[in-house]
Design an enzyme around this catalytic site. Structure first.
Site, PDB file in Angstrom:
ATOM      1  N   ASP A 236      -1.327   0.762  -9.473  1.00 11.80           N
ATOM      2  CA  ASP A 236      -2.619   0.304  -8.957  1.00 11.80           C
ATOM      3  C   ASP A 236      -3.486   1.547  -8.853  1.00 11.80           C
ATOM      4  O   ASP A 236      -3.571   2.205  -7.815  1.00 11.80           O
ATOM      5  CB  ASP A 236      -2.434  -0.383  -7.598  1.00 11.80           C
ATOM      6  CG  ASP A 236      -3.688  -1.122  -7.148  1.00 11.80           C
ATOM      7  OD1 ASP A 236      -4.785  -0.808  -7.645  1.00 11.80           O
ATOM      8  OD2 ASP A 236      -3.580  -2.013  -6.281  1.00 11.80           O
TER       9      ASP A 236
ATOM     10  N   HIS B  27       0.833  -1.203   0.000  1.00 10.70           N
ATOM     11  CA  HIS B  27       0.000   0.000   0.000  1.00 10.70           C
ATOM     12  C   HIS B  27       0.869   1.254   0.000  1.00 10.70           C
ATOM     13  O   HIS B  27       0.632   2.198   0.758  1.00 10.70           O
ATOM     14  CB  HIS B  27      -0.964  -0.016   1.193  1.00 10.70           C
ATOM     15  CG  HIS B  27      -2.023  -1.061   1.075  1.00 10.70           C
ATOM     16  ND1 HIS B  27      -2.318  -1.949   2.078  1.00 10.70           N
ATOM     17  CD2 HIS B  27      -2.852  -1.386   0.051  1.00 10.70           C
ATOM     18  CE1 HIS B  27      -3.283  -2.772   1.679  1.00 10.70           C
ATOM     19  NE2 HIS B  27      -3.617  -2.441   0.451  1.00 10.70           N
TER      20      HIS B  27
ATOM     21  N   HIS C  81     -13.625  -2.287  -2.316  1.00 13.11           N
ATOM     22  CA  HIS C  81     -13.789  -3.576  -1.638  1.00 13.11           C
ATOM     23  C   HIS C  81     -15.266  -3.657  -1.247  1.00 13.11           C
ATOM     24  O   HIS C  81     -15.661  -3.257  -0.154  1.00 13.11           O
ATOM     25  CB  HIS C  81     -12.872  -3.673  -0.416  1.00 13.11           C
ATOM     26  CG  HIS C  81     -11.419  -3.601  -0.759  1.00 13.11           C
ATOM     27  ND1 HIS C  81     -10.581  -2.612  -0.296  1.00 13.11           N
ATOM     28  CD2 HIS C  81     -10.660  -4.387  -1.544  1.00 13.11           C
ATOM     29  CE1 HIS C  81      -9.363  -2.797  -0.776  1.00 13.11           C
ATOM     30  NE2 HIS C  81      -9.387  -3.864  -1.534  1.00 13.11           N
TER      31      HIS C  81
ATOM     32  N   TYR D 145       6.324 -10.379  -5.577  1.00 13.29           N
ATOM     33  CA  TYR D 145       7.093  -9.266  -5.016  1.00 13.29           C
ATOM     34  C   TYR D 145       8.458  -9.792  -4.580  1.00 13.29           C
ATOM     35  O   TYR D 145       8.528 -10.705  -3.750  1.00 13.29           O
ATOM     36  CB  TYR D 145       6.333  -8.641  -3.849  1.00 13.29           C
ATOM     37  CG  TYR D 145       4.895  -8.325  -4.223  1.00 13.29           C
ATOM     38  CD1 TYR D 145       4.574  -7.141  -4.877  1.00 13.29           C
ATOM     39  CD2 TYR D 145       3.872  -9.248  -3.981  1.00 13.29           C
ATOM     40  CE1 TYR D 145       3.270  -6.874  -5.259  1.00 13.29           C
ATOM     41  CE2 TYR D 145       2.574  -8.986  -4.357  1.00 13.29           C
ATOM     42  CZ  TYR D 145       2.268  -7.798  -5.003  1.00 13.29           C
ATOM     43  OH  TYR D 145       0.977  -7.544  -5.386  1.00 13.29           O
TER      44      TYR D 145
ATOM     45  N   ASP E 150     -10.989  -1.075 -10.627  1.00 12.84           N
ATOM     46  CA  ASP E 150      -9.772  -1.392  -9.862  1.00 12.84           C
ATOM     47  C   ASP E 150      -8.792  -2.075 -10.805  1.00 12.84           C
ATOM     48  O   ASP E 150      -8.964  -3.252 -11.138  1.00 12.84           O
ATOM     49  CB  ASP E 150     -10.136  -2.298  -8.680  1.00 12.84           C
ATOM     50  CG  ASP E 150      -9.000  -2.437  -7.669  1.00 12.84           C
ATOM     51  OD1 ASP E 150      -7.900  -1.923  -7.933  1.00 12.84           O
ATOM     52  OD2 ASP E 150      -9.227  -3.071  -6.622  1.00 12.84           O
TER      53      ASP E 150
END
Length: 430
Positions: A263, A246, A366, A388, A274
């Site tokens: 994102d 984030h 969400h 990642y 999204d």
């Protein structure tokens, strides 16, 4: 509002579905969000409480929706209360909903000024056994601020201690998870705006640009296409910043050889899209970057195929984990020993892919939707696997929004947005 007027038949249908699930002799109340202060006389931009919007289309502060299907008086089975407007308010704040406009927006014939709420509400409560309170029970919610809804519930319990209480949230979880065609069309428009922003970036991004400049390009494109802006706080993460899930600072310079994880997506008419894409800052993936990119894309494509009616959310994520494990083995990031010794609670693949693959999306990024029941047609989910690798200073995530179909594979609302590595390279170097 920047968006076009939504056909009020959508909200009429939504109310009918909700009221069909209410108990006999029950009443439901939905309050708008507050306008939240920043300091001095400054406030945050207003956003409507999503349940109220879902049921009425009213996109204005100081609004209350009341549903009472068993009311003796037919005109009081659906009531919308709005803030009384006047010439002074129009000069300082702009036009507000008149009673006539409120009916046009919502399809609700009975509209009163908000000042009349207490008198009418107290009168109707003499006919009521149960009142539905609208509480936020989303599995990700973490709210510390007292809302307008919270204050109403406290006051109502004090005034009517002999009434029974029920929750509107379980009904809304069921209803909001399955989209009407009109809702899917609005989400498609949000996705189309997002596509325009992403294609703009493929021409803009190059070594030396700053992440906040990328953010500015997107915001410009979104707003010029009648979006309010970002559907959520944008993540524009170059290099090793992509390994912070984030990351929202967006203050780093994009360097030659970096990957840029984006994102970022637009909203339209309160509906979210999204999107995540990962692109090479210099327009060319390295061999290793492309190897990992293709692995993430394969996981996304295989995961998408599993989103069909009857699938269980928890089992779906387990199956995606198995696919990801296979890809990580192929990339040399895991070995068979890692998998053999993995914990059931934290599988080996979680070292490189630590978040979920999908979530409901709709009025909220969400969104509400059942998670313990089988998936149904017209549910809309994200699909967003990632790998990642901090030790290699890059992370890759790819994400689309898909609609579950009655038969066959899901429909990708973002199917026109470039995702293949070669197409991205070609567009960036055109």
């Amino acid at each position: 509002m920047k968006y076009d007027l939504i056909d009020n038949n959508l909200f009429i249908k939504n109310r009918k579905k909700f009221m069909a699930q209410m108990m006999p002799h029950s009443l439901a109340v939905f309050n708008s969000n507050d306008i939240y202060p920043i300091g001095a006389d400054s406030t945050m931009p207003f956003q409507q409480q999503r349940d109220l919007f879902y049921l009425s289309g009213a996109d204005q502060e100081e609004t209350i929706l009341l549903l009472f299907p068993d009311s003796i008086e037919e005109k009081h089975r659906e009531i919308l209360f709005v803030r009384e407007t006047n010439a002074h308010i129009a000069v300082w704040e702009g036009a507000k909903l008149t009673k006539e406009r409120a009916t046009e927006v919502s399809g609700i014939e009975t509209v009163y000024w908000l000042t009349e709420f207490d008198k009418i509400f107290y009168g109707l409560m003499t006919e009521v056994d149960t009142i539905y309170f609208n509480t936020n029970e989303h599995y990700r919610q973490s709210v510390e601020t007292q809302t307008r809804e919270d204050r109403f519930i406290i006051r109502c319990k004090e005034k009517f201690p002999a009434h029974q209480w029920a929750k509107s949230n379980p009904i809304l979880q069921r209803l909001r998870g399955v989209k009407e065609p009109e809702e899917i069309a609005l989400m498609q428009r949000a996705c189309d705006i997002t596509e325009k922003g992403f294609r703009r970036l493929l021409e803009f991004v190059k070594p030396g640009v700053w992440e906040y400049e990328v953010e500015a390009e997107l915001l410009h494109e979104f707003i010029r296409n009648r979006s309010r802006g970002f559907a959520y706080t944008p993540i524009i993460a170059s290099g090793n910043s992509a390994n912070v899930l984030h990351y929202v600072e967006n203050n780093r310079q994009c360097k030659d050889g970096d990957l840029l994880l984006l994102d970022t997506a637009a909203e339209y008419a309160n509906f979210s899209s999204d999107l995540t894409r990962t692109i090479p800052v210099n327009g060319k993936f390295t061999t290793r970057q492309k190897e990992v990119y293709e692995a993430v894309l394969r996981v996304k494509n295989e995961a998408t195929k599993m989103l069909v009616p009857g699938t269980y959310w928890a089992e779906y994520h387990k199956e995606v984990g198995k696919i990801m494990t296979s890809e990580l083995l192929g990339l040399g990031l895991l070995d068979k020993k890692d998998v053999k010794n993995e914990s059931e609670d934290w599988p080996a693949y979680k070292k490189y892919f630590m978040h979920g693959t999908s979530h409901h999306i709709g009025l909220d990024t969400h969104d509400y939707g059942e998670l313990k029941s089988p998936m149904k047609a017209n549910m809309v989910f994200t699909v967003e696997p990632g790998i990642y690798i901090p030790e290699e200073e890059f992370g890759i995530r790819l994400e689309d929004d898909v609609v579950i179909q009655e038969k066959g594979e899901p429909f990708n609302l973002m199917g026109n947005i470039p995702i293949e590595a070669k197409e991205i390279e070609d567009l960036m170097n055109n």
